[in-house]
Structures are given as structure tokens and as C-alpha cells.
Write a protein that holds these residues in place. Structure first.
Motif, PDB file in Angstrom:
ATOM      1  N   THR A  12       1.028  -0.948  -0.131  1.00 26.56           N
ATOM      2  CA  THR A  12      -0.077   0.121   0.181  1.00 26.56           C
ATOM      3  C   THR A  12       0.645   1.303  -0.121  1.00 26.56           C
ATOM      4  O   THR A  12       0.310   1.656  -0.577  1.00 26.56           O
ATOM      5  CB  THR A  12      -0.763   0.236   1.298  1.00 26.56           C
ATOM      6  OG1 THR A  12      -1.790  -1.294   1.164  1.00 26.56           O
ATOM      7  CG2 THR A  12      -1.841   1.492   1.267  1.00 26.56           C
ATOM      8  N   ARG A  16       9.479  -3.427  -2.937  1.00 27.36           N
ATOM      9  CA  ARG A  16      10.384  -3.549  -2.065  1.00 27.36           C
ATOM     10  C   ARG A  16      10.612  -4.958  -3.077  1.00 27.36           C
ATOM     11  O   ARG A  16      10.117  -5.448  -3.390  1.00 27.36           O
ATOM     12  CB  ARG A  16       9.337  -4.778  -1.338  1.00 27.36           C
ATOM     13  CG  ARG A  16       9.070  -3.815   0.539  1.00 27.36           C
ATOM     14  CD  ARG A  16       7.940  -4.670   0.818  1.00 27.36           C
ATOM     15  NE  ARG A  16       7.485  -3.819   1.826  1.00 27.36           N
ATOM     16  CZ  ARG A  16       6.603  -3.975   2.509  1.00 27.36           C
ATOM     17  NH1 ARG A  16       6.744  -4.653   3.637  1.00 27.36           N
ATOM     18  NH2 ARG A  16       4.857  -3.338   3.153  1.00 27.36           N
ATOM     19  N   GLY A 293      -1.137  -6.634   8.248  1.00 26.99           N
ATOM     20  CA  GLY A 293      -0.186  -5.303   7.912  1.00 26.99           C
ATOM     21  C   GLY A 293      -1.432  -4.185   7.954  1.00 26.99           C
ATOM     22  O   GLY A 293      -1.969  -4.744   8.788  1.00 26.99           O
ATOM     23  N   THR A 294      -1.103  -3.657   6.799  1.00 23.05           N
ATOM     24  CA  THR A 294      -2.271  -2.636   6.569  1.00 23.05           C
ATOM     25  C   THR A 294      -3.480  -2.926   6.664  1.00 23.05           C
ATOM     26  O   THR A 294      -4.428  -2.253   7.702  1.00 23.05           O
ATOM     27  CB  THR A 294      -1.934  -1.660   5.057  1.00 23.05           C
ATOM     28  OG1 THR A 294      -0.786  -1.808   5.040  1.00 23.05           O
ATOM     29  CG2 THR A 294      -3.293  -0.221   5.189  1.00 23.05           C
ATOM     30  N   GLY A 334      -2.638  -3.065  10.785  1.00 29.81           N
ATOM     31  CA  GLY A 334      -2.157  -1.573  10.735  1.00 29.81           C
ATOM     32  C   GLY A 334      -2.924  -0.184  10.395  1.00 29.81           C
ATOM     33  O   GLY A 334      -2.562   0.536  11.688  1.00 29.81           O
ATOM     34  N   ASP A 335      -3.590   0.164   9.792  1.00 33.83           N
ATOM     35  CA  ASP A 335      -4.235   1.392   9.491  1.00 33.83           C
ATOM     36  C   ASP A 335      -4.872   1.788  10.555  1.00 33.83           C
ATOM     37  O   ASP A 335      -4.996   3.277  10.499  1.00 33.83           O
ATOM     38  CB  ASP A 335      -5.201   1.588   8.802  1.00 33.83           C
ATOM     39  CG  ASP A 335      -4.591   1.367   7.381  1.00 33.83           C
ATOM     40  OD1 ASP A 335      -3.423   2.348   7.065  1.00 33.83           O
ATOM     41  OD2 ASP A 335      -5.295   1.593   5.927  1.00 33.83           O
ATOM     42  N   PHE A 337      -3.761   1.010  13.980  1.00 35.25           N
ATOM     43  CA  PHE A 337      -2.970   1.267  14.860  1.00 35.25           C
ATOM     44  C   PHE A 337      -1.479   3.422  14.017  1.00 35.25           C
ATOM     45  O   PHE A 337      -1.869   4.002  14.735  1.00 35.25           O
ATOM     46  CB  PHE A 337      -1.228   0.875  15.103  1.00 35.25           C
ATOM     47  CG  PHE A 337      -2.293  -0.842  15.138  1.00 35.25           C
ATOM     48  CD1 PHE A 337      -3.368  -0.246  16.775  1.00 35.25           C
ATOM     49  CD2 PHE A 337      -2.479  -0.989  14.917  1.00 35.25           C
ATOM     50  CE1 PHE A 337      -4.039  -1.357  16.968  1.00 35.25           C
ATOM     51  CE2 PHE A 337      -2.683  -2.718  14.840  1.00 35.25           C
ATOM     52  CZ  PHE A 337      -3.615  -2.965  15.900  1.00 35.25           C
ATOM     53  N   GLU A 338      -1.720   3.615  12.891  1.00 34.55           N
ATOM     54  CA  GLU A 338      -1.752   4.936  11.600  1.00 34.55           C
ATOM     55  C   GLU A 338      -2.175   5.817  12.343  1.00 34.55           C
ATOM     56  O   GLU A 338      -1.715   6.676  12.644  1.00 34.55           O
ATOM     57  CB  GLU A 338      -1.493   3.898  10.369  1.00 34.55           C
ATOM     58  CG  GLU A 338      -0.355   4.594   9.666  1.00 34.55           C
ATOM     59  CD  GLU A 338       0.692   5.812   9.864  1.00 34.55           C
ATOM     60  OE1 GLU A 338       1.665   3.916  10.732  1.00 34.55           O
ATOM     61  OE2 GLU A 338       1.451   6.648  10.063  1.00 34.55           O
ATOM     62  N   HIS A 361       5.153   3.492  17.672  1.00 32.34           N
ATOM     63  CA  HIS A 361       4.380   1.440  18.000  1.00 32.34           C
ATOM     64  C   HIS A 361       5.575   1.110  18.981  1.00 32.34           C
ATOM     65  O   HIS A 361       4.434   0.610  19.903  1.00 32.34           O
ATOM     66  CB  HIS A 361       5.042   0.998  16.832  1.00 32.34           C
ATOM     67  CG  HIS A 361       3.639   1.643  15.667  1.00 32.34           C
ATOM     68  ND1 HIS A 361       2.284   1.697  15.916  1.00 32.34           N
ATOM     69  CD2 HIS A 361       3.476   1.976  14.488  1.00 32.34           C
ATOM     70  CE1 HIS A 361       1.373   1.862  14.538  1.00 32.34           C
ATOM     71  NE2 HIS A 361       2.609   2.316  13.687  1.00 32.34           N
ATOM     72  N   GLY A 446       4.041  -7.662   8.023  1.00 28.94           N
ATOM     73  CA  GLY A 446       4.549  -6.635   8.913  1.00 28.94           C
ATOM     74  C   GLY A 446       4.564  -6.407   9.859  1.00 28.94           C
ATOM     75  O   GLY A 446       5.526  -6.862  11.599  1.00 28.94           O
ATOM     76  N   LYS A 450       6.519  -7.389  13.361  1.00 31.36           N
ATOM     77  CA  LYS A 450       6.985  -6.610  14.499  1.00 31.36           C
ATOM     78  C   LYS A 450       6.528  -6.203  16.071  1.00 31.36           C
ATOM     79  O   LYS A 450       6.702  -5.236  16.894  1.00 31.36           O
ATOM     80  CB  LYS A 450       6.625  -5.084  14.078  1.00 31.36           C
ATOM     81  CG  LYS A 450       7.360  -5.314  12.742  1.00 31.36           C
ATOM     82  CD  LYS A 450       6.963  -3.980  11.745  1.00 31.36           C
ATOM     83  CE  LYS A 450       7.476  -3.549  10.543  1.00 31.36           C
ATOM     84  NZ  LYS A 450       6.790  -2.403   9.968  1.00 31.36           N
ATOM     85  N   ASN A 451       5.613  -7.079  15.902  1.00 34.48           N
ATOM     86  CA  ASN A 451       4.658  -6.492  17.435  1.00 34.48           C
ATOM     87  C   ASN A 451       3.871  -7.904  17.710  1.00 34.48           C
ATOM     88  O   ASN A 451       2.719  -8.695  17.494  1.00 34.48           O
ATOM     89  CB  ASN A 451       2.992  -6.166  17.006  1.00 34.48           C
ATOM     90  CG  ASN A 451       3.038  -5.375  18.383  1.00 34.48           C
ATOM     91  OD1 ASN A 451       2.699  -5.944  19.204  1.00 34.48           O
ATOM     92  ND2 ASN A 451       2.547  -3.860  17.872  1.00 34.48           N
TER      93      ASN A 451
HETATM   94  N1  LIG Z   1       5.102  -2.317  15.665  1.00 31.71           N
HETATM   95  C1  LIG Z   1       3.742  -2.288  15.155  1.00 31.71           C
HETATM   96  N2  LIG Z   1       2.745  -2.588  16.098  1.00 31.71           N
HETATM   97  C2  LIG Z   1       1.638  -2.767  14.849  1.00 31.71           C
HETATM   98  N3  LIG Z   1       0.911  -2.036  13.966  1.00 31.71           N
HETATM   99  C3  LIG Z   1       2.198  -1.425  13.593  1.00 31.71           C
HETATM  100  C4  LIG Z   1       3.464  -1.847  13.830  1.00 31.71           C
HETATM  101  N4  LIG Z   1       4.437  -1.060  12.608  1.00 31.71           N
HETATM  102  C5  LIG Z   1       3.952  -1.020  11.653  1.00 31.71           C
HETATM  103  N5  LIG Z   1       3.149  -1.133  11.939  1.00 31.71           N
HETATM  104  C6  LIG Z   1       1.488  -1.062  11.662  1.00 31.71           C
HETATM  105  O1  LIG Z   1       1.621  -1.855  10.462  1.00 31.71           O
HETATM  106  C7  LIG Z   1       1.162  -1.172   8.725  1.00 31.71           C
HETATM  107  C8  LIG Z   1       2.246  -1.805   7.719  1.00 31.71           C
HETATM  108  O2  LIG Z   1       2.619  -2.806   7.296  1.00 31.71           O
HETATM  109  P1  LIG Z   1       3.070  -3.963   6.463  1.00 31.71           P
HETATM  110  O3  LIG Z   1       3.267  -5.114   6.355  1.00 31.71           O
HETATM  111  O4  LIG Z   1       4.572  -3.302   6.750  1.00 31.71           O
HETATM  112  O5  LIG Z   1       2.785  -3.346   4.845  1.00 31.71           O
HETATM  113  P2  LIG Z   1       1.461  -3.343   4.034  1.00 31.71           P
HETATM  114  O6  LIG Z   1       0.304  -3.900   4.312  1.00 31.71           O
HETATM  115  O7  LIG Z   1       1.611  -1.878   3.267  1.00 31.71           O
HETATM  116  O8  LIG Z   1       2.835  -4.395   3.303  1.00 31.71           O
HETATM  117  C9  LIG Z   1       1.156   0.076   8.648  1.00 31.71           C
HETATM  118  O9  LIG Z   1      -0.535   0.668   8.996  1.00 31.71           O
HETATM  119  C10 LIG Z   1       1.381   0.429  10.363  1.00 31.71           C
HETATM  120  O10 LIG Z   1       0.824   1.678  11.014  1.00 31.71           O
END
Ligand SMILES: Nc1ncnc2c1ncn2[C@@H]1O[C@H](COP(=O)(O)OP(=O)(O)O)[C@@H](O)[C@H]1O
Ligand SMILES: O=C(CO)[C@H](O)[C@H](O)COP(=O)(O)O
Length: 560
Positions: A12, A16, A293-294, A334-335, A337-338, A361, A446, A450-451
Motif C-alpha cells: 500500500t 520492495r 499489515g495495513t 495496521g491502519d 494503529f497508524e 508503536h 509486517g 514486528k508486534n
Molecule cells: N509495531 C507495530 N505494531 C502495530 N502496527 C504496526 C507496527 N509497525 C507498523 N505497523 C503498522 O503496519 C502497517 C504496515 O504493515 P506492512 O505489512 O509493513 O505493510 P503493507 O500492509 O503495506 O504491506 C501500517 O499500517 C503500520 O501502521
């Protein structure tokens, strides 16, 4: 001599390029290019033309930049001779579509259309075509259209047909000038190979196309709008290829752009979430993968086709030939938390995170991990970007219940995490209730990477072990797997997706296991979540009323 496959994951916010060793799936190098224009949800690139609520556009030049910068960078970083890159695959968000002319040029890149929002890429989370989606669903249901069942009984405003119809209604000049509407993933394949070969994965999940039945009938499209009667012949294409096949080869021109060798095989494109399935080592039934992710996509394979309300779709051979691939999802994970860190963080928290040298985060996650299940006193509905499954309604919105003067940011952060986990549990239970067993759960993306708190909460809420895919770049690895299959066994790749997946994927040793006392508390809270879910999702239309009032008010107020 080792051979390599390149996976390019168009997410989004960024693209990569990741290079993997074909024999083992080992990651060799990565290059990331953030999109210059990001997600345009307020203004067109001129900064003047304002977009309405629920719009989400992208600029196709950003994808071109990924090819021009990330591919040469990854080759340079890896120090590998491009002759040893035997194949390439790409994955893309979907339904992310654009109108192009007969030369393949996106209309937004033509001077005369640059200030017309309909000429840009409508990103998957462009939700402004909800009215069109509602009408399509009503008319299809009324006519007893068979295709609707494959899409859980309702198609979403995120899909291709509502977005095209919205363009026809609001900007007939864009619709009529367009030679085709194309998924961004298929357009990138055209840039690389010079071939217009559409992917069965995009067409099947997002354009209501079926392997044997094709698109819905002309009669159906005519019933929507007489101008759409010939939409398939006029604006789409029946040149659809199965995933797992080769789309073509790197042309001289794209070799100049990317540094790859002309003739390198390129696989048919695949949706980003779907690419992750073989990359998590899944090629058999009843193993659910959450790509987090998002948004989150929930994908699983099964031998049989069962109608399940509220899912996104079932596509035969959609990911692994020989299986039905089921998809459901949540539009906002993820959105949330963003949104939260952009809008609700006190400066004191930002300062402390800076002092500790951690991302906000991580700071909030650490604070939230000190709170026990049920201790926030909060319960949320995770619908900040509507509800994709199981209600399929972009006009639903979020709720947080239980706030008072003592409520702290980390409590809200935790309750949003819990809400997304409850949303996933609704999806899991919906599959099970309709006869599709889920025996194991895997996660990637993601957030899975990461979480850890979030993954533990998911294990507790879903009350099942959660295994994590080893690669931090699962979608890119999936694409590289398809790249290795496009190359084929004779060039040092693989002849089947299953063989490639077995060799190139693995899961981490760490497994998140449910903690019984947490699972008990969450069982209780989930019952309340379900009540809220049904009340605001099905019984009380207050959320939609609020949107109506807001739209009426903003139509009356002078433009700022
Ligand atoms: N440590 C974290 N904990 C929770 N949400 C996170 C963390 N780091 C990034 N995010 C959220 O994860 C999303 C990005 O996820 P990612 O998998 O990297 O990208 P995409 O979904 O675009 O491929 C964003 O909405 C971001 O706010
Ligand atoms: O609808 C999709 C898949 O079917 C989108 O591609 C996806 O939801 C967007 O993915 P991400 O969260 O990785 O940006």
C-alpha cells in the motif's frame, strides 16, 4: 553456481524488491522504495483538486519508480551477476485499477486528464463506490445471479466492477477514452514484458471472473446500466492466464530500466496477500494464513467449494492449482494503529519514545503489554475503514466503548489490537460454522513480524497456536517462488508451485500459544464484541445516518 529469483512486492505504501536464493529461499538483498505520492486521499498531486471522503488514489509513476530504482539497487547490493537471476515474480494490492489508453499509458499521465481524479489509480481501499457495490448486490441477488455466492453473497466496493461503474457515472469522458481498465499488477507485467496478460488471481477475486463461466453475462451488466452491456469486450480482456504460468520475458526496454537481462522469465502477477501462501509453506487444506499489515487477509485452501456468507471470494486454482482458495479479510488493521499514532498521541509519549530510541508503536506496545486482558475496561469495533468480512460494508465505522477520564492511550491502543483479534475470530468462526475446518493458523506480514504482543493476543483470542512465516518479506518471497516456477526446472527453477514452496519456505521456531486464563477472559469479552457487531452491523443503521448527515452538511458548507 547458485541461482536467484527476484520477488517484487507492491504494497500500500511502498514497493520492495527482494532477491532470494532459489535452492533454499534464503534472502540475499532487499531494496525498498516508498511511493513518492503515497496514498492520495485528500488532494490530487497538484495539491489543489480536493478529493471527497472515502477516496484513495495512487500515481502509476510511483510503480515505475520502484522498477527503476529498487531493482538496480537490489542487484547492486547483492553483488550478483544478473545472468544468475533466473526468474521474477510480482505481487500487488488489489483491486487497484487504472484506466489506460491503447499504448498502455495511464490516462492520469496525459495532460488533458491530469486533474480528473477518475483517471488515476483507484487503490484497493478506495471506498467511494459503495453505492455502486450496493446496487450490484441488490440487482444480482434479485436476478439470482450464480456468481454472487462465490463472493460470500455480496461484492465489495473495493472490487473492480463498482470502481469502473463509478467512473462511468461520474466521468464518462474517462470511461469512454479508456482503452482498458487494468489491475496495477497486470500493468506492471505489461511494462516488464510488453504483454497484456491478465492474472486469473486478480480476475477471479476482484473482477467476478470464473475459470469455466467467465464474467457475469452481458444481460447482467445491461441490467446495471445499459452503457455497461459490453464492458467486458470494450474495457476488460479475456486474455487471462493462470497463476503459476509465465507471462513473458524481460524486454530490451525493461532490461534497460531495471538492469535485469533481456529474456529473464516473468511470472503472471498475483495479489500480495495470496503470494504469501506458498511463502508460508502452505500447499494443503485447512491451514489458515493471516497476512497482517495495513489490512489483514485470511486465506485458506480446501478441496471443496462451499458457499460461505460474508467472505471475499472462493477461486478455483486461485493460489495452488487443484484447490479452492478461500479469502476473507479485515480492511483496517495496521491502519488503526497508524491512525492512532497520527492523531491521538500526547507529546509526552512521543518524547519518551524518542528518549528510549524506539518507534512509537514499540513504545505503546510495551506500555500495553503491562495491561492484562479485560483491564482496559474498553471494547472496540474495528471498523475504522469499514468492514470487509463478514458484513461487507465500507460505510460502517469504528466504536470504542467504556472510555472515561482515566482512559490512557496505551489502553486504547490495546483495545484496538483486541478488536482486530475479535474481528479475526468472527471470520474464523464463520468458516467453521459453514463447514470449512481450520486446523492450524499461520501469520505473516509486517505486524506478525514486528508486534509480539499483538500475536499473543491473537493466540489468546483465537485460542489456538499461531505459527509465523520465517521470511519478513513473505509476499516478495511468494512472488520469487512464482518467478522460480516461471523459469522452470530446466533453468534451475521448479516445475510446480508446491515443489518451489517446499524448498524455499519455512516457519519460525517461535510459536505463539494461547494462555488459558487470558483465553477465558477473551471468551467472555468476545460474546460482548459479537453483540456490538450484530447491533451496529445489522440492527441499527446509526453509522450510515451519520454519514448521510455529514455529506449533506458538507454539501451546504462553502468550500475551504
Ligand atoms: N509495531 C507495530 N505494531 C502495530 N502496527 C504496526 C507496527 N509497525 C507498523 N505497523 C503498522 O503496519 C502497517 C504496515 O504493515 P506492512 O505489512 O509493513 O505493510 P503493507 O500492509 O503495506 O504491506 C501500517 O499500517 C503500520 O501502521
Ligand atoms: O484486498 C487485498 C487483497 O485481497 C489487498 O491487496 C490488501 O488488503 C492490501 O494489502 P496490505 O495490507 O498488504 O496493504
Amino acid at each position: 553456481m547458485a541461482k536467484y529469483s527476484l520477488g517484487i512486492d507492491f504494497g500500500t505504501l511502498s514497493g520492495r524488491a527482494v532477491l532470494f536464493e532459489v535452492e533454499t529461499g534464503t534472502e540475499v538483498a532487499t531494496a525498498i522504495k516508498e511511493y513518492t505520492h503515497g496514498v492520495m486521499d485528500e488532494f490530487l498531486p497538484d495539491g489543489v483538486n480536493k478529493l471527497s471522503d472515502n477516496w484513495a488514489l495512487q500515481h502509476p509513476n510511483d510503480y515505475l519508480e520502484v522498477l527503476k530504482t529498487a531493482i538496480p539497487e537490489v542487484i547492486q547490493k547483492s553483488n550478483i551477476n544478473p545472468d544468475d537471476i533466473i526468474g521474477l515474480g510480482i505481487d500487488f494490492t488489489a483491486s487497484t485499477i487504472m484506466p489506460i489508453d491503447s499504448h498502455g499509458t495511464p490516462l492520469c499521465m496525459l495532460e488533458e486528464f491530469s486533474s480528473n481524479p477518475h483517471s488515476y489509480v483507484k487503490l484497493w481501499k478506495h471506498h467511494a463506490a459503495q453505492n455502486e457495490a450496493n446496487l450490484i448486490n441488490e440487482i444480482a441477488e434479485c436476478r439470482g445471479e450464480k456468481f454472487l455466492k462465490r463472493y460470500g453473497g455480496k461484492i465489495s466496493s473495493e472490487w473492480l466492477i463498482p470502481k469502473i461503474w463509478e467512473t462511468l457515472k461520474e466521468s464518462p469522458e474517462v470511461y469512454h477514452t479508456a482503452d482498458q481498465f487494468i489491475e496495477a499488477g497486470d500493468w506492471v507485467i505489461y511494462l516488464l514484458t510488453g504483454e497484456f496478460k491478465r492474472s486469473s488471481c486478480f480476475a477471479g477475486y476482484k473482477a467476478t471472473w470464473h475459470k469455466r463461466e467467465g464474467y457475469p453475462s452481458k444481460d447482467f451488466f445491461k441490467a446495471l446500466d445499459p452503457r455497461l452491456e459490453n464492458v467486458v469486450e470494450e474495457k476488460l480482456s479475456n486474455n487471462i492466464s493462470s497463476i503459476g504460468m509465465k507471462a513473458g520475458e524481460i524486454t530490451k526496454e525493461s532490461a534497460g530500466l531495471t538492469g535485469l537481462r533481456p529474456g529473464t522469465p516473468v511470472a503472471i502477477a498475483i495479489i500480495d496477500a495470496h503470494a504469501a501462501v506458498p511463502a508460508a509453506g502452505i500447499s494443503e487444506p485447512n491451514k489458515l494464513l493471516m497476512i497482517m499489515g495495513t489490512s489483514t487477509c485470511h486465506i485458506l485452501l480446501n478441496e471443496k467449494e462451499v458457499d460461505i456468507p460474508g467472505i471475499c471470494g472462493i477461486v478455483e486454482d486461485g493460489i495452488i492449482p487443484g484447490f479452492m482458495a478461500y479469502e476473507a479479510g479485515q480492511s483496517c488493521v495496521g491502519d488503526h494503529f497508524e491512525w492512532f499514532i497520527q492523531n491521538c498521541i500526547p507529546t509526552e509519549y512521543e518524547r519518551k519514545a524518542r528518549e528510549k530510541n524506539v518507534h512509537i508503536h514499540e513504545f505503546l506496545t510495551e506500555m500495553a503489554s503491562k495491561i492484562k486482558p479485560g483491564e482496559t475496561g474498553l471494547l472496540a469495533l474495528d471498523w475504522w475503514n469499514g468492514n470487509r468480512s463478514t458484513l461487507v460494508d465500507a460505510n460502517l465505522s469504528g466504536v470504542i466503548l467504556g472510555m472515561n477520564l482515566q482512559t490512557r492511550p496505551e489502553e486504547i491502543y490495546r483495545c484496538l489490537i483486541e478488536a482486530t483479534a475479535f474481528g479475526s475470530r468472527v471470520i474464523v468462526e464463520n468458516f467453521r460454522e459453514h463447514g470449512i475446518p481450520i486446523e492450524e493458523i499461520y501469520a505473516c506480514g509486517g505486524i506478525a513480524e514486528k508486534n509480539p504482543l499483538m500475536m499473543q493476543i491473537y493466540a489468546d483470542v483465537l485460542n489456538i497456536d499461531i505459527k509465523i512465516a520465517d521470511s519478513a518479506q513473505t509476499a516478495a518471497l511468494g512472488s520469487a517462488i512464482f518467478g522460480a516456477v516461471a523459469a522452470g526446472g530446466s533453468r534451475g527453477g521448479y516445475d510446480t508451485i508446491r515443489d518451489a514452496s517446499k524448498a524455499m519456505s519455512r516457519v519460525k521456531d517461535k510459536v505463539y500459544r494461547p494462555i488459558p486464563e487470558n483465553a477465558n477472559v477473551y471468551n467472555e469479552l468476545f460474546k460482548e464484541y459479537e453483540r456490538l457487531y450484530n447491533y451496529f452491523g445489522l440492527e441499527n443503521n446509526i453509522m450510515k445516518k451519520l454519514i448521510r448527515i455529514k455529506n449533506e452538511r458538507s454539501r451546504c458548507s462553502p468550500k475551504k
